[in-house]
Scaffold this motif. Sequence first.
Motif, short mmCIF file in Angstrom:
data_model
loop_
_atom_site.label_atom_id
_atom_site.label_comp_id
_atom_site.label_asym_id
_atom_site.label_seq_id
_atom_site.Cartn_x
_atom_site.Cartn_y
_atom_site.Cartn_z
N PHE A 197 0.58 -1.64 -0.51
CA PHE A 197 -0.20 0.44 -0.41
C PHE A 197 0.52 0.94 -0.20
O PHE A 197 1.46 1.32 0.80
N GLN A 198 0.94 1.39 -1.23
CA GLN A 198 0.97 3.37 -0.97
C GLN A 198 0.02 4.42 -1.06
O GLN A 198 -1.00 4.71 -2.21
N PRO A 199 -0.27 5.44 -0.14
CA PRO A 199 -1.03 6.45 0.20
C PRO A 199 -1.44 6.73 -1.23
O PRO A 199 -0.55 7.85 -1.81
N PRO A 200 -2.36 6.60 -2.08
CA PRO A 200 -2.83 7.41 -3.14
C PRO A 200 -2.32 8.95 -3.05
O PRO A 200 -2.01 9.76 -4.29
N ILE A 201 -2.53 9.81 -1.70
CA ILE A 201 -2.49 11.11 -1.84
C ILE A 201 -1.37 11.42 -1.30
O ILE A 201 -1.70 11.63 -0.29
N SER A 202 -0.52 12.20 -1.47
CA SER A 202 0.80 12.44 -0.51
C SER A 202 0.28 13.54 0.49
O SER A 202 -0.59 14.66 0.25
N GLY A 203 1.21 12.85 1.62
CA GLY A 203 1.28 14.36 2.48
C GLY A 203 1.52 16.12 1.45
O GLY A 203 0.64 16.97 2.07
N GLU A 204 1.90 15.97 0.77
CA GLU A 204 2.85 17.57 0.05
C GLU A 204 1.03 18.18 -0.48
O GLU A 204 0.78 19.22 -0.62
N LYS A 205 1.01 16.81 -0.93
CA LYS A 205 -0.96 17.35 -1.96
C LYS A 205 -1.66 17.70 -1.05
O LYS A 205 -2.72 18.63 -1.43
N ILE A 206 -1.77 16.98 0.36
CA ILE A 206 -2.84 17.75 1.46
C ILE A 206 -2.12 19.18 1.60
O ILE A 206 -2.89 19.59 1.54
N MET A 207 -0.75 19.68 1.73
CA MET A 207 -0.37 20.35 1.99
C MET A 207 -0.57 21.50 1.36
O MET A 207 -1.08 23.14 1.54
N GLU A 208 -0.45 21.83 0.15
CA GLU A 208 -0.85 22.30 -1.16
C GLU A 208 -2.05 22.73 -1.86
O GLU A 208 -2.80 23.40 -1.62
N THR A 209 -3.12 21.47 -1.36
CA THR A 209 -4.32 21.89 -1.68
C THR A 209 -4.86 22.57 -0.67
O THR A 209 -5.85 23.47 -0.51
N PHE A 210 -4.84 22.35 0.93
CA PHE A 210 -5.64 23.90 2.09
C PHE A 210 -4.38 24.30 2.52
O PHE A 210 -4.81 25.31 3.46
N ALA A 211 -3.89 24.50 1.78
CA ALA A 211 -2.38 25.80 2.01
C ALA A 211 -1.91 25.61 3.82
O ALA A 211 -1.90 26.80 4.51
N LEU A 212 -1.38 24.15 3.97
CA LEU A 212 -1.38 24.04 5.00
C LEU A 212 0.30 24.05 5.60
O LEU A 212 0.76 23.43 4.53
N LYS A 213 0.59 24.44 6.30
CA LYS A 213 1.80 23.96 6.61
C LYS A 213 2.10 22.19 7.50
O LYS A 213 1.10 22.13 7.84
N PRO A 214 4.05 22.03 7.82
CA PRO A 214 3.14 20.61 8.18
C PRO A 214 2.04 20.47 9.87
O PRO A 214 2.89 21.02 10.05
N SER A 215 1.20 19.35 9.92
CA SER A 215 0.87 20.03 11.23
C SER A 215 0.19 18.17 10.94
O SER A 215 -0.44 17.78 10.24
N LYS A 216 -0.67 18.72 12.61
CA LYS A 216 -0.99 17.41 12.29
C LYS A 216 -2.81 17.20 11.91
O LYS A 216 -3.18 15.55 11.16
N GLU A 217 -3.52 18.08 10.72
CA GLU A 217 -4.79 17.79 9.94
C GLU A 217 -4.21 16.84 9.19
O GLU A 217 -5.18 15.41 8.21
N ILE A 218 -2.63 16.94 7.99
CA ILE A 218 -2.07 16.20 7.35
C ILE A 218 -2.45 14.65 8.02
O ILE A 218 -2.67 14.06 7.34
N GLY A 219 -1.52 14.22 8.48
CA GLY A 219 -2.30 13.00 9.37
C GLY A 219 -3.14 12.67 9.55
O GLY A 219 -3.81 11.44 9.07
N ILE A 220 -3.97 13.70 9.93
CA ILE A 220 -5.78 13.06 10.13
C ILE A 220 -6.30 12.84 8.81
O ILE A 220 -6.80 11.88 8.78
#
Length: 474
Positions: free
Chosen positions: A413-436
């Motif tokens: 299993f490789q996550p289909p969506i990367s952490g970077e993609k999540i950060m970019e989509t929601f303009a997030l800095k590294p944070s717990k929301e990405i993990g959630i």
Amino acid sequence: MQKSYTDALNNPIFKMISEAAEELSVDSYVIGGFVRDYFLKRNIPKDIDVVAIGSGIKLAEKVASKLEGKPQVSVFKNFGTAMIKSDGIELEFVGARKESYNRDSRKPIVEDGTLEDDQKRRDFTINALALSLNKSNYGTLLDPFDGIADLENKIIKTPLEPGITYSDDPLRMMRAIRFATQLDFQIALPSLQAITENKDRLKIVSNERILDELHKIMLCKKPSLGFSLLHKTELLGLILPELTALQGIEEIEGQKHKDNFWHTLEVVDNISEATDDLWLRWAALLHDIGKAPTKRFHKKIGWTFHGHEFVGSKMVFKLFKRLRMPLNEKMKFVQKMVLMSSRPIILSEDYVTDSAVRRLVFDAGDNVEDLMTLCEADITTKNPRKQRKYHQNFKVVRQKIEEVEARDHIRNFQPPISGEKIMETFALKPSKEIGIIKEAIKEAILEGEIPNEYKAALEFMYLKGAELGLQRTK
Ligand code: ATP
């Protein structure tokens, strides 16, 4: 007239050794495993032991000078031996010797000796057989301890008094059991008694040598033969006390549990029919070791072994460390197998849901087949109806694994969506929301709410982000 076994010596190398020995005016003989296996009609081994009545090293050098390509001679001066590798064969030369031992070491005091002195220092009568390479009696069998009769009667016996043989070099205790297991031979009673009496001398043998023999036992067709002997002679408790702790059946208020030691040996035999993989066999051997420390009796439910898989996998680390086994990916594999050893069983008892299968494949990854093999080997019920049913249930689980894997590709299993993609989509800095969000996507895939695909995962990420009150940048 003595019978000659020249057909055993049809490899031209033997004539060459014979000539080299004659030129040096020494007698020479093939001895040990090669001769034993010839008479047993086993596959002829790739290593051949030659004993010279004189210098083994000089004979090796002479032979090498005659061989094509003049192969290198590896000389082990301390042992008075020399080795040549030629044409896929390992030739080991030694001068005939007489050995005596002192009590605290496996290292003998060595003197030059006759062929018979050399045969006396061999471990077993079946390993002391020699064939002459001398011109005068080429191919003649020299068997002063009647090893041939022991081969026929399938007996492991020592040339000298067994108490002395095992006490002198306690590694021989492990070798006796290993040969008995490999060849399906019986160990002669006086030998068995001498092994039990000398068991504590195993402590002067290095872990490495003990493990070497233990691994050879584990790789036999029926390893339980060896483990029963190790148990009977009380060596097992010195090497693997975690296993002997599993022995015994307790009964309270009419409720018994099974003997987990003998069960384990059956599992090891079962798995040995399915695989030659040493580490999977180790997993079978250790799969229940957590049961001794977790055993409890409850008035209402009877015997339980709660959490034995977790406790067992922790014990694997300590056991490997104590035996100085490699603490590498092999150990991690054994730990993982022990930890997961009950997972497919739960699946096979109930109706199997796709999501349960996906979770199994997710957790086991590439080891899922090995895990199924272990669980199938774990079926030791003597009730034929139950046996058929359990095997059938596992067949269904295996089928489901294939179906689910073909559709959902969970195995690596490789996550289909990367952490970077999540950060970019929601303009997030590294944070717990990405993990959630990542965890929620993974859970949705394993639960079968969405397929394991990029587009579906992207939509799911938008929804999850909105739920968390996050703004999308695009
Ligand atoms: P295998 O190759 O299956 O281990 P083998 O008999 O060739 O069988 P080796 O360990 O190569 O085993 O030993 C070669 C020979 O050396 C043996 O056949 C035996 O005669 C002798 N030998 C080996 N180890 C010992 C020992 N610890 N004590 C006495 N003799 C030994």
